[in-house]
Structure formats: structure tokens, C-alpha cells
Design a protein around this motif. Structure first.
Motif, PDB file in Angstrom:
ATOM      1  N   GLU A   6       0.849  -1.181   0.000  1.00  0.00           N
ATOM      2  CA  GLU A   6       0.000   0.000   0.000  1.00  0.00           C
ATOM      3  C   GLU A   6       0.883   1.229   0.000  1.00  0.00           C
ATOM      4  O   GLU A   6       2.036   1.183   0.428  1.00  0.00           O
ATOM      5  CB  GLU A   6      -0.884  -0.032   1.253  1.00  0.00           C
ATOM      6  N   ARG A  50       0.748   0.308   6.747  1.00  0.00           N
ATOM      7  CA  ARG A  50       0.400   0.921   5.468  1.00  0.00           C
ATOM      8  C   ARG A  50       1.588   1.625   4.821  1.00  0.00           C
ATOM      9  O   ARG A  50       1.498   2.058   3.673  1.00  0.00           O
ATOM     10  CB  ARG A  50      -0.759   1.905   5.646  1.00  0.00           C
ATOM     11  N   ARG A  72      -9.981   4.670  -1.715  1.00  0.00           N
ATOM     12  CA  ARG A  72      -9.172   4.479  -0.505  1.00  0.00           C
ATOM     13  C   ARG A  72     -10.012   4.804   0.741  1.00  0.00           C
ATOM     14  O   ARG A  72     -10.849   5.705   0.714  1.00  0.00           O
ATOM     15  CB  ARG A  72      -7.941   5.390  -0.560  1.00  0.00           C
ATOM     16  N   PRO A  73      -9.777   4.094   1.848  1.00  0.00           N
ATOM     17  CA  PRO A  73     -10.608   4.291   3.039  1.00  0.00           C
ATOM     18  C   PRO A  73     -10.267   5.579   3.788  1.00  0.00           C
ATOM     19  O   PRO A  73      -9.140   6.072   3.735  1.00  0.00           O
ATOM     20  CB  PRO A  73     -10.272   3.067   3.899  1.00  0.00           C
ATOM     21  N   SER A 114      -7.032   6.724   8.230  1.00  0.00           N
ATOM     22  CA  SER A 114      -7.227   5.690   7.215  1.00  0.00           C
ATOM     23  C   SER A 114      -7.986   4.480   7.737  1.00  0.00           C
ATOM     24  O   SER A 114      -8.748   3.868   6.985  1.00  0.00           O
ATOM     25  CB  SER A 114      -5.869   5.235   6.663  1.00  0.00           C
ATOM     26  N   GLU A 115      -7.767   4.115   8.998  1.00  0.00           N
ATOM     27  CA  GLU A 115      -8.379   2.890   9.524  1.00  0.00           C
ATOM     28  C   GLU A 115      -8.834   3.069  10.964  1.00  0.00           C
ATOM     29  O   GLU A 115      -8.259   3.867  11.722  1.00  0.00           O
ATOM     30  CB  GLU A 115      -7.393   1.725   9.470  1.00  0.00           C
ATOM     31  N   CYS A 137     -11.800  -0.097  -2.690  1.00  0.00           N
ATOM     32  CA  CYS A 137     -10.812  -1.070  -3.155  1.00  0.00           C
ATOM     33  C   CYS A 137     -10.989  -2.395  -2.419  1.00  0.00           C
ATOM     34  O   CYS A 137     -10.934  -2.453  -1.187  1.00  0.00           O
ATOM     35  CB  CYS A 137      -9.404  -0.532  -2.932  1.00  0.00           C
ATOM     36  N   GLU A 152      -8.367  -3.757   0.275  1.00  0.00           N
ATOM     37  CA  GLU A 152      -8.359  -3.386   1.685  1.00  0.00           C
ATOM     38  C   GLU A 152      -8.803  -4.564   2.543  1.00  0.00           C
ATOM     39  O   GLU A 152      -8.309  -4.767   3.647  1.00  0.00           O
ATOM     40  CB  GLU A 152      -9.260  -2.171   1.932  1.00  0.00           C
ATOM     41  N   TYR A 153      -9.750  -5.353   2.023  1.00  0.00           N
ATOM     42  CA  TYR A 153     -10.219  -6.530   2.751  1.00  0.00           C
ATOM     43  C   TYR A 153      -9.260  -7.705   2.605  1.00  0.00           C
ATOM     44  O   TYR A 153      -9.067  -8.489   3.539  1.00  0.00           O
ATOM     45  CB  TYR A 153     -11.605  -6.940   2.245  1.00  0.00           C
ATOM     46  N   PHE A 197      -4.549  -5.169   2.755  1.00  0.00           N
ATOM     47  CA  PHE A 197      -3.926  -3.948   3.257  1.00  0.00           C
ATOM     48  C   PHE A 197      -4.364  -3.542   4.656  1.00  0.00           C
ATOM     49  O   PHE A 197      -3.536  -3.179   5.482  1.00  0.00           O
ATOM     50  CB  PHE A 197      -4.168  -2.797   2.279  1.00  0.00           C
ATOM     51  N   SER A 198      -5.635  -3.550   4.928  1.00  0.00           N
ATOM     52  CA  SER A 198      -6.094  -3.100   6.240  1.00  0.00           C
ATOM     53  C   SER A 198      -5.706  -4.091   7.322  1.00  0.00           C
ATOM     54  O   SER A 198      -5.586  -5.303   7.072  1.00  0.00           O
ATOM     55  CB  SER A 198      -7.615  -2.917   6.232  1.00  0.00           C
ATOM     56  N   VAL A 200     -13.780  -1.792   7.951  1.00  0.00           N
ATOM     57  CA  VAL A 200     -13.743  -1.062   6.686  1.00  0.00           C
ATOM     58  C   VAL A 200     -15.116  -1.162   6.042  1.00  0.00           C
ATOM     59  O   VAL A 200     -15.612  -2.276   5.817  1.00  0.00           O
ATOM     60  CB  VAL A 200     -12.663  -1.623   5.739  1.00  0.00           C
TER      61      VAL A 200
END
Length: 494
Positions: A23, A50, A202-203, A217-218, A260, A263-264, A267-268, A274
Motif C-alpha cells: 500500500e 500501510r 481508498r478508506p 485511514s483505519e 478497493c 483493503e479486505y 492492506f487493512s 472497513v
């Protein structure tokens, strides 16, 4: 400001991580808190996954801006009290970075700051502009001087050139010219601003810490500081906080969001939420769906740590095959200072992963990983399992084959270097050396997220890495394909 320092990155990284997706970055911002920079540093620590190349914080103390930007991990700089003491103020934004545009040099570390006619302005960006190079060239041709090779710097120049009187309108003017993905945190001497691109690729979430608004971001960055989650910032929304309260602007025509899907998948952090979904539970569901689609006659389910763990749990639960830690990860290899010889480097993946022989020997195993990019790491892990005594190795990937590169903030290889783009599943199986190989289907990944894929031509998620359905124009790529690449500094930003 303390003199910037550079961290010596491990020479192992290309060997170990060149087969993983990365990411670009994570962002954090807080308004109205007396320890804004310290809170931001904690938030960035939670977002370290990230971006591990660099970190930065900008704060404002009522009279002046303060900035610290360093190469290296958050703890390398911002765990030091004297650094935080140099970032006073009640507003702060922060950024952790892994570069997809621009090299790993200090001038590319965000947040970026500039003194504009309207006052100081700082911005941090998660995502990637698919017309960033085109805009950059136009700005340079018109006399702009660029100090970095990051597409984010374009935003500073676009805000500066707007003729609107209100700052938020200048900011929105700049956003109207952007294509691609962006989740932004920005600040002036009076405002904290958050913005998410019209598709919400992007989150970006909104939180609250004792009355102080936070954008990040998260949700895991909220948990670390004891803040509460308020809501996701909507696709196409610009949210502004100042002493009078908060203001939501929606300057773009409404369109269905397309977050995206990666993310699942990867990345997250698994403990984040999310889009209202638990990342951990979604990854378990991906493994469960994979077990239904691609069963295997085996004795144990083994995850490739750490990314394959939740999916492996889901696979084991759905299949009834016992889950075991057949691979042990060395979490400290990335921090080593050893400069190895070529013979040591050739050990490759063993520096990071080691077989748990007691679990693997004499067993038929199902290896679970989240994705397959080049396949080089998979080859080494399958070989490791066989050398540890596995009688059969069945590889299962909890996502579909990656056949197309990304242009929205994920560092993917060129298409010809993506194994699934140039080989059939059987050819990939032979290259990897597994007894069988299977991927989760695109429909299966939608089901795992709790959706049904309604129309492949109009997907609900940004899933182009699997389908080739890119959600926005790829202006820079189209331009580059049509004409020779320009030299020197401009070329670095692509």
C-alpha cells in the motif's frame, strides 16, 4: 527543527517482500487537542503496516507551523519525547509512506507544507493520481517549481492557483482536477480538512477523542488512542473542522462508491472495520468460501504468515481439516543491521519464514495465502514444506488471480511480471511446484464481503486487478503509451 535522518533499510527487503503487494500510505489528523502531535504519532504507529519507509507530522500552535519528516519507522523518530516537544499545537496531521510515485528520499516524505497567499497549508495523501504526471507537466510548463517527485505536490500547486476567496473552495477547485484515488488530510492555521475521492477507492474514517475530531485511514488508529468511531467519510465528501464546528461539502455528482477490494484482502489491519465490515471476519469468510470452491484432501491447513492466517482459519473451519502453524515467521528480520554475503542472501525466504517440521512432516498440507503476485515467494515456501517432510502440498489463494496492474496506490509489477497474467493455473502450479493450485473466484470474493456481483461491467468494488475494469481514466498511462517518456525529474513521478 531537528536535522532529518535516514534509516538504513534492510538489504533483505527486496528478497523477502518483492513478491508482496504494498500500500502507498496511511493518514491521520486531529483538531482541537492539546497533545495533537503525540496523539498523531500514536495513530501513525497503528497505521505502520500501510507504509514503513517514512513518516511525518505537521502541527500548528496558534502562531506558527512545525514539521518533522523522517525516513524510517514511526518509532524510530516519534517515540522520542524531544521530537514531539518540537511539534506543539492543537492541530496536527500525519502520514506514513510506502512510495508508489517518487523515490524513497526525504523530499518525498509527507505531509507536504507550503506558504500560500492564503496562509500555510499542509497535506497528506493516501492513494495515487492517475493524471498526476499530466498535471505536473502542465504546471511545470507554466513555470511551477517542483521540490519532490510525488504526485501529492500537485495538490499544493492547484490550491495555490485557485482564484476563489474561501480556502475550502480553493481546495475543492483543486480536487475537481484530480483523477484516480485519494484520501486526503489537510490543515491550515484554522482548519482540519478531510477529503475522499468521488468513488471512495481508498478508506477514510471519522472518529472522536473527548470532543476532538479525528480523520484517519483505519479504525485501528482510533482504537490505539481510545477514540470512538463515528462514521466513514463518504465517497466524494469534503469534511472541514474549525472553531465553529464541522461542515460537510459534497461537490461531486453522486455516484455509487467503489472501494478497493484489496483493503479486505490484504492492506487493512485485521482488527479494523472497513465499510462497516470487520476485516478479520471478511478474511475468514474468504477462506471459508475458498474451501467450498476448492476443497483438498489433506491432513492440516497451514497459513503463510501473517497475511494468510484469517483465511486459513476460515478454510479449516469450513473444511473440517485441523489448522496448524506449519510455518513460523521471524518478526525481527526487517530490523537487522547485518550486511549479509551473497550466500546468506540466497537463503531468501528462510530469513523470514521457517517450517515447523513437527507439524508438517508426513502430512498432506493445504497452504493458504492471501494473494499471488510474481510467485517467487510461493516457490520457496512450497520447497520449504517439501524439505520439511510434507507428502503433498496443495496451494490455495484466498483471492482471484492478479492479472492487471494497479494505478491507485498499490505497488504492483508491470503486467508481464504478474504470474497470472502470462500463465494458466496449471502452468503456475508447475512453476510453484505444488500438487494442486486454486484461487478464490471473483464471485466468491464478493460473497465473502457480503455482496453478490450484480454486473461484471459495473462492479461494486474496485476490483480491476482481477477483472481489468478500471474505475477511472488512466490519463498518465494513456499519454505514456502514446508518446515517449519525458526524461529526468518528470519521469520519476510516473
Amino acid at each position: 527543527m531537528t536535522a532529518p535522518t535516514e534509516r538504513a533499510f534492510s538489504v533483505f527487503d527486496p528478497t523477502l517482500d518483492g513478491d508482496r503487494l504494498r500500500e502507498e500510505c496511511g493518514v491521520f489528523g486531529i483538531y482541537g487537542h492539546r497533545d495533537a502531535a503525540a496523539v498523531t504519532a500514536l495513530g501513525l504507529h497503528a497505521l505502520q503496516h500501510r507504509g514503513e519507509e517514512a513518516a511525518g507530522i505537521v502541527s500548528f500552535d496558534g502562531s506558527r507551523f512545525h514539521s518533522e519528516r523522517r525516513l524510517g519507522l514511526v518509532e524510530d523518530t516519534f517515540s522520542k519525547r524531544h521530537i514531539i516537544d518540537q511539534l506543539p499545537g492543537h492541530i496536527a496531521i500525519g502520514h506514513v509512506r510506502y512510495s508508489t510515485t517518487g523515490g524513497t528520499v526525504l523530499r518525498n516524505v509527507q505531509p507536504f507544507f507550503a506558504e500560500l497567499a492564503a496562509g500555510g497549508f499542509a497535506v497528506g495523501h493516501n492513494g495515487n493520481l492517475t493524471n498526476g504526471l499530466t498535471l505536473r507537466r502542465q504546471l511545470v510548463d507554466e513555470g511551477a517549481m517542483m521540490h519532490s517527485t510525488s504526485d501529492t505536490e500537485v495538490i499544493l500547486h492547484l490550491v495555490a492557483r485557485s482564484r476563489r476567496s474561501r480556502f475550502v473552495d480553493r481546495f475543492i477547485d483543486a480536487l475537481r482536477l484530480l483523477e484516480g484515488s485519494y484520501s486526503l488530510v489537510a490543515m491550515t492555521n484554522k482548519k482540519l480538512i478531510a477529503a475522499r475521492d468521488p468513488l471512495g477507492i481508498r478508506p477514510l474514517v471519522l472518529g472522536d477523542l473527548d470532543g476532538s475530531p479525528i480523520v484517519t485511514s483505519e479504525t485501528c488508529a482510533l482504537d490505539i488512542i481510545g477514540a470512538k468511531y463515528v462514521r466513514d467519510i463518504e465517497n466524494g465528501e469534503v469534511l472541514v473542522f474549525d472553531e465553529h464546528g464541522s461542515y460537510s461539502h459534497k461537490p461531486f455528482p453522486p455516484v455509487p462508491p467503489r472501494p478497493c477490494i484489496f483493503e479486505y484482502i490484504y492492506f487493512s489491519r485485521p482488527d479494523s472495520m472497513v465499510g462497516g465490515r470487520s476485516v478479520y471476519e471478511v478474511r475468514k469468510a474468504m477462506g471459508s468460501q475458498l474451501a467450498h470452491e476448492s476443497p483438498a484432501a489433506a491432513d492440516v491447513v497451514v497459513p503463510v504468515p501473517d497475511s494468510g492466517v484469517p483465511a486459513a482459519i476460515g478454510y479449516a473451519q469450513a473444511s473440517g481439516i485441523p489448522y496448524e502453524l506449519g510455518i513460523i515467521r521471524n518478526h525481527y528480520v526487517g530490523r537487522t543491521f547485518i550486511q549479509p554475503t551473497q550466500s546468506i542472501r540466497e537463503l531468501g525466504v528462510r530469513l523470514k519464514h521457517n517450517a515447523n517440521r513437527a507439524v508438517v512432516a508426513g502430512k498432506r498440507i493445504v497452504l493458504i495465502d492471501d494473494s499471488l503476485v510474481r510467485g517467487t515467494t510461493s516457490v520457496k515456501i512450497v520447497q520449504m514444506m517439501r524439505e520439511a517432510g510434507a507428502t503433498e502440498v496443495h496451494f490455495r489463494i484466498a483471492s482471484p488471480p492478479i492479472t492487471h496492474p494497479d494505478y491507485y496506490g498499490i505497488d504492483t509489477p508491470e503486467r508481464e511480471k504478474l504470474l497470472a497474467a502470462t500463465h494458466t493455473v496449471e502452468e503456475m502450479r508447475q512453476i510453484i511446484g505444488a500438487d494442486s493450485l486454486a484461487f478464490l473466484s471473483v464471485d466468491g470474493i464478493y460473497r465473502a464481503v457480503g455482496e453478490e456481483r450484480r454486473d461484471p461491467a459495473r462492479p461494486q468494488f474496485t476490483d480491476h486487478c482481477f477483472t481489468g475494469e478500471y474505475p477511472t481514466p488512466l490519463t498518465d498511462k494513456t499519454t505514456a503509451d502514446a508518446a515517449p517518456r519525458r526524461p529526468a525529474l518528470l519521469a520519476e513521478a510516473s
